[in-house]
Design an enzyme around this catalytic site. Structure first.
Site, mmCIF file in Angstrom:
data_model
loop_
_atom_site.group_PDB
_atom_site.id
_atom_site.type_symbol
_atom_site.label_atom_id
_atom_site.label_comp_id
_atom_site.label_asym_id
_atom_site.label_seq_id
_atom_site.Cartn_x
_atom_site.Cartn_y
_atom_site.Cartn_z
ATOM 1 N N HIS A 138 37.158 48.217 2.503
ATOM 2 C CA HIS A 138 38.191 47.200 2.739
ATOM 3 C C HIS A 138 39.551 47.874 2.949
ATOM 4 O O HIS A 138 40.327 47.454 3.818
ATOM 5 C CB HIS A 138 38.280 46.235 1.556
ATOM 6 N N GLN A 183 44.813 45.026 -0.621
ATOM 7 C CA GLN A 183 45.778 44.014 -0.200
ATOM 8 C C GLN A 183 47.142 44.607 0.180
ATOM 9 O O GLN A 183 47.851 44.058 1.031
ATOM 10 C CB GLN A 183 45.996 42.996 -1.319
ATOM 11 N N GLY A 198 44.784 47.522 -4.123
ATOM 12 C CA GLY A 198 44.940 48.620 -3.167
ATOM 13 C C GLY A 198 44.612 48.170 -1.756
ATOM 14 O O GLY A 198 45.306 48.524 -0.795
#
Length: 342
Positions: free
Chosen positions: A311, A290, A288
């Site tokens: 992230h 990336q 998710g």
């Protein structure tokens, strides 16, 4: 020039890598300050420096502030180019993190990109090369990306010495991605060890199989035991497959370390993928994270991920800075979330 605050959210190296990749792709200059401000040792380390350097080479960029420990950098991209490139991290710094960043602009170069990267293939706080090959790349292939990744030698912390080669073919446009529900009919995996007795990889796999079997899942796990490495290490990566198709997958991994039994390595990876599967989401939290830059490039997409992380929010921040896309999030931090892109 676009200004990026490197201390945003998780304040790590991801923001530097993703911003540099999107800058190269869009041709937009940027300046980043407070690089890795959220880490115990702020500033660029060798893996971050090499990621930027590799992207700079394929985009003919002018770069200032590119040195170990630097907390500020200016990146002025030129014209994208294909060709052959080599990167040597000179430490056990993560190869997959460098390749992840390079992929974003490399898929739009006018010719193929062939790159060899030397460093760490299986290190903490980063996806392993097996995760990249069996979760990341198949997911990107569902959007039209063409990548052939070959693992030539493994490298673990602290000595590194791993080697991969990748061939990236250019595409004209990415396909939209609209997927919410996980499709699964088998769990596969690779259990590896280097410079350790062969039974280590076998015990990791057997432990994972027992844990998965108790939950009602069969697993097909390949055993890999090699001695051609600079130092010892082991690990296990598991992933979902559905009828062998190249569709978005979920994955999980666990690395061995001194004092950690092989059985614990296997059990940890199995429990992680079981937790992910229980959410029913099409993407695990790592994939998710990336996929966000690719969704911004493709536009008009919607995905459901197992867990919203800082992230993810960091990558969305970078993607919105360099593109005209707007992201809409349904869900809270640490929970299942749906991400929509306009």
């Amino acid at each position: 020039m676009i200004d990026i605050d490197g201390s945003y959210k998780e304040g790590g190296g991801a923001l530097l890598r993703v911003s540099t990749a999107l800058s190269a792709l869009t041709g937009k200059d940027f300046r980043i300050k407070n690089i890795r401000a959220g880490r115990p040792k702020p500033g660029m380390m060798m893996q971050h420096l090499n990621a930027v350097l590799a992207i700079g080479k394929i985009s003919n960029a002018q770069i200032t502030g590119l040195e170990p420990g630097s907390t500020q950098m200016d990146f002025i991209p030129g014209k994208l180019q294909g060709g052959q490139f080599q990167v040597d991290v000179q430490t056990a710094g993560s190869i997959p993190l460098i390749l992840q960043a390079l992929l974003i602009p490399a898929i739009f170069t006018p010719e193929d990109v062939e790159i060899a990267i030397r460093g760490g293939t299986d290190v903490r706080w980063a996806p392993s090369v097996d995760y990249l090959n069996n979760v990341t790349i198949p997911t990107l292939q569902s959007m039209g990306v063409s990548v052939d990744l070959k693992l030539l030698k493994r490298g673990h912390y602290p000595r590194g010495g791993g080697l991969i080669k990748a061939n990236i073919k250019p595409v004209k446009k990415l396909k939209n991605l609209n997927i919410h529900k996980l499709e699964l009919d088998v769990i596969k995996g690779i259990s590896h060890s280097t410079k350790l007795p062969p039974h280590v990889a076998i015990r990791q796999a057997d432990s994972a199989k027992r844990t998965l079997s108790a939950a009602g899942y069969d697993a097909e796990i390949e055993i890999e035991s090699k001695s051609d490495a600079l130092g010892p290490g082991s690990g296990l990566v598991l992933w979902s497959e559905f009828k062998g198709r190249k569709i978005p997958r979920v994955g999980a991994s666990s690395l061995g370390k001194p004092g950690k039994p092989a059985e614990t390595v296997g059990r940890d990876a199995a429990n992680e993928i079981l937790s992910c599967i229980s959410q029913g989401a099409a993407l695990d939290r790592h994939m998710g994270d990336q996929i966000m830059p690719y969704l911004a490039i493709a536009g008009s997409s919607s995905v459901k991920m197992e867990q919203l992380t800082n992230h993810t929010l960091t990558n969305i921040y970078a993607a919105e800075k360099f593109t005209d896309c707007n992201f809409h999030i349904t869900g809270s931090l640490g929970e299942v979330a749906v991400i929509e892109v306009e």
